[in-house]
Design a protein around this motif. Structure first.
Motif, PDB file in Angstrom:
ATOM      1  N   ALA A 199      -5.642   7.905 -33.331  1.00  8.69           N
ATOM      2  CA  ALA A 199      -5.445   6.455 -33.183  1.00  8.69           C
ATOM      3  C   ALA A 199      -5.263   5.794 -34.541  1.00  8.69           C
ATOM      4  O   ALA A 199      -4.458   4.872 -34.679  1.00  8.69           O
ATOM      5  N   SER A 200      -5.972   6.263 -35.546  1.00  7.52           N
ATOM      6  CA  SER A 200      -5.836   5.680 -36.879  1.00  7.52           C
ATOM      7  C   SER A 200      -4.472   5.975 -37.479  1.00  7.52           C
ATOM      8  O   SER A 200      -3.982   5.214 -38.303  1.00  7.52           O
ATOM      9  N   ARG A 201      -3.848   7.064 -37.051  1.00  8.67           N
ATOM     10  CA  ARG A 201      -2.525   7.436 -37.573  1.00  8.67           C
ATOM     11  C   ARG A 201      -1.382   6.864 -36.748  1.00  8.67           C
ATOM     12  O   ARG A 201      -0.355   6.483 -37.288  1.00  8.67           O
ATOM     13  N   LEU A 202      -1.535   6.839 -35.433  1.00  8.09           N
ATOM     14  CA  LEU A 202      -0.420   6.471 -34.556  1.00  8.09           C
ATOM     15  C   LEU A 202      -0.657   5.198 -33.758  1.00  8.09           C
ATOM     16  O   LEU A 202       0.268   4.708 -33.116  1.00  8.09           O
ATOM     17  N   GLY A 203      -1.882   4.697 -33.745  1.00  5.20           N
ATOM     18  CA  GLY A 203      -2.205   3.531 -32.936  1.00  5.20           C
ATOM     19  C   GLY A 203      -2.740   3.954 -31.579  1.00  5.20           C
ATOM     20  O   GLY A 203      -2.577   5.102 -31.144  1.00  5.20           O
ATOM     21  N   ASP A 204      -3.361   3.000 -30.916  1.00  7.12           N
ATOM     22  CA  ASP A 204      -4.003   3.285 -29.636  1.00  7.12           C
ATOM     23  C   ASP A 204      -3.026   3.713 -28.546  1.00  7.12           C
ATOM     24  O   ASP A 204      -3.364   4.499 -27.674  1.00  7.12           O
ATOM     25  N   ALA A 205      -1.811   3.193 -28.594  1.00  7.53           N
ATOM     26  CA  ALA A 205      -0.841   3.474 -27.534  1.00  7.53           C
ATOM     27  C   ALA A 205      -0.533   4.963 -27.433  1.00  7.53           C
ATOM     28  O   ALA A 205      -0.383   5.499 -26.324  1.00  7.53           O
ATOM     29  N   SER A 206      -0.459   5.664 -28.548  1.00  4.25           N
ATOM     30  CA  SER A 206      -0.124   7.093 -28.544  1.00  4.25           C
ATOM     31  C   SER A 206      -1.353   7.989 -28.601  1.00  4.25           C
ATOM     32  O   SER A 206      -1.247   9.194 -28.364  1.00  4.25           O
ATOM     33  N   ALA A 207      -2.495   7.424 -28.947  1.00  3.89           N
ATOM     34  CA  ALA A 207      -3.681   8.241 -29.210  1.00  3.89           C
ATOM     35  C   ALA A 207      -4.131   9.056 -28.006  1.00  3.89           C
ATOM     36  O   ALA A 207      -4.469  10.231 -28.149  1.00  3.89           O
ATOM     37  N   ASP A 208      -4.154   8.452 -26.826  1.00  2.76           N
ATOM     38  CA  ASP A 208      -4.608   9.192 -25.644  1.00  2.76           C
ATOM     39  C   ASP A 208      -3.745  10.428 -25.409  1.00  2.76           C
ATOM     40  O   ASP A 208      -4.272  11.525 -25.208  1.00  2.76           O
ATOM     41  N   ASP A 209      -2.425  10.237 -25.458  1.00  2.00           N
ATOM     42  CA  ASP A 209      -1.520  11.349 -25.192  1.00  2.00           C
ATOM     43  C   ASP A 209      -1.612  12.436 -26.256  1.00  2.00           C
ATOM     44  O   ASP A 209      -1.689  13.618 -25.933  1.00  2.00           O
TER      45      ASP A 209
END
Length: 194
Positions: A50-60
């Motif tokens: 999440a710190s690298r890609l943001g919350d939108a991509s973190a789950d996946d």
């Protein structure tokens, strides 16, 4: 009648939690055991992604990290008791697949300008607020290897040795890349310190 204190018995031994390597090896025969690795590290890996890609991509990406680890568990080096660096390495490789998006986001943030209304002008006075676009631009301008090392140390809180394991490089290379990245950051951000 006098009460006597009970004699102290030896404390009960609590069995030690199995190492990551033991769990991964066991999961080769009993796949459900791999859920222990997921339970131990998912939150930490998710936070890093999440710190690298943001919350939108973190789950996946975090889920894909564990799916990849599960698929590759037969290749895990059982001589390494902790799987932490291995999982960060997988996550970093998956993040690289999203690098264009990450770099694009850093560049957009770096070019962002404040709105002209009063609230934005006040927020702009806060130094952390002013530094964010420049920091994002510098991160976007770092080489992939330097950026990966810097963010694994900063966001993942990994040691040099763990970063080396995660990226498959030498610890000395980690130090060199980190120093180079820090120098570039310091040079670019010097103008913001008043």
């Amino acid at each position: 009648m006098t009460a006597t204190a009970p004699t102290s018995a030896a404390p009960a031994r609590v069995p030690a939690e199995p190492s990551d390597a033991e769990v991964i090896v066991a999961s080769r025969d009993v796949p459900e055991r791999f859920s222990e690795i997921f339970d131990r590290y998912f939150v930490e890996i998710h936070r890093y992604v999440a710190s690298r890609l943001g919350d939108a991509s973190a789950d996946d990406v975090a889920a894909e990290t564990f799916l990849t680890a599960f698929t590759l568990r037969h290749k895990y080096d059982a001589g390494r008791p902790q799987a932490r660096a291995w999982l960060y390495g997988i996550a970093t490789n998956l993040i690289r697949r999203h690098r264009r998006s990450e770099t694009r986001a850093y560049r957009v943030t770096g070019r962002a300008t404040a709105e002209t209304d009063h609230a934005d002008r006040v927020a702009e006075m806060v130094s952390a607020q002013r530094m964010q676009p420049r920091l994002a631009a510098v991160l976007a301008g770092l080489g992939a290897g330097d950026r990966d090392v810097l963010l694994l140390v900063a966001y993942g809180d990994l040691s040099y040795e763990e970063v080396a394991q995660a990226l498959g490089i030498r610890a000395g290379t980690v130090g060199s890349r980190l120093n180079r990245a820090r120098r570039k950051l310091r040079k670019a951000l010097e103008g913001d310190v008043e």
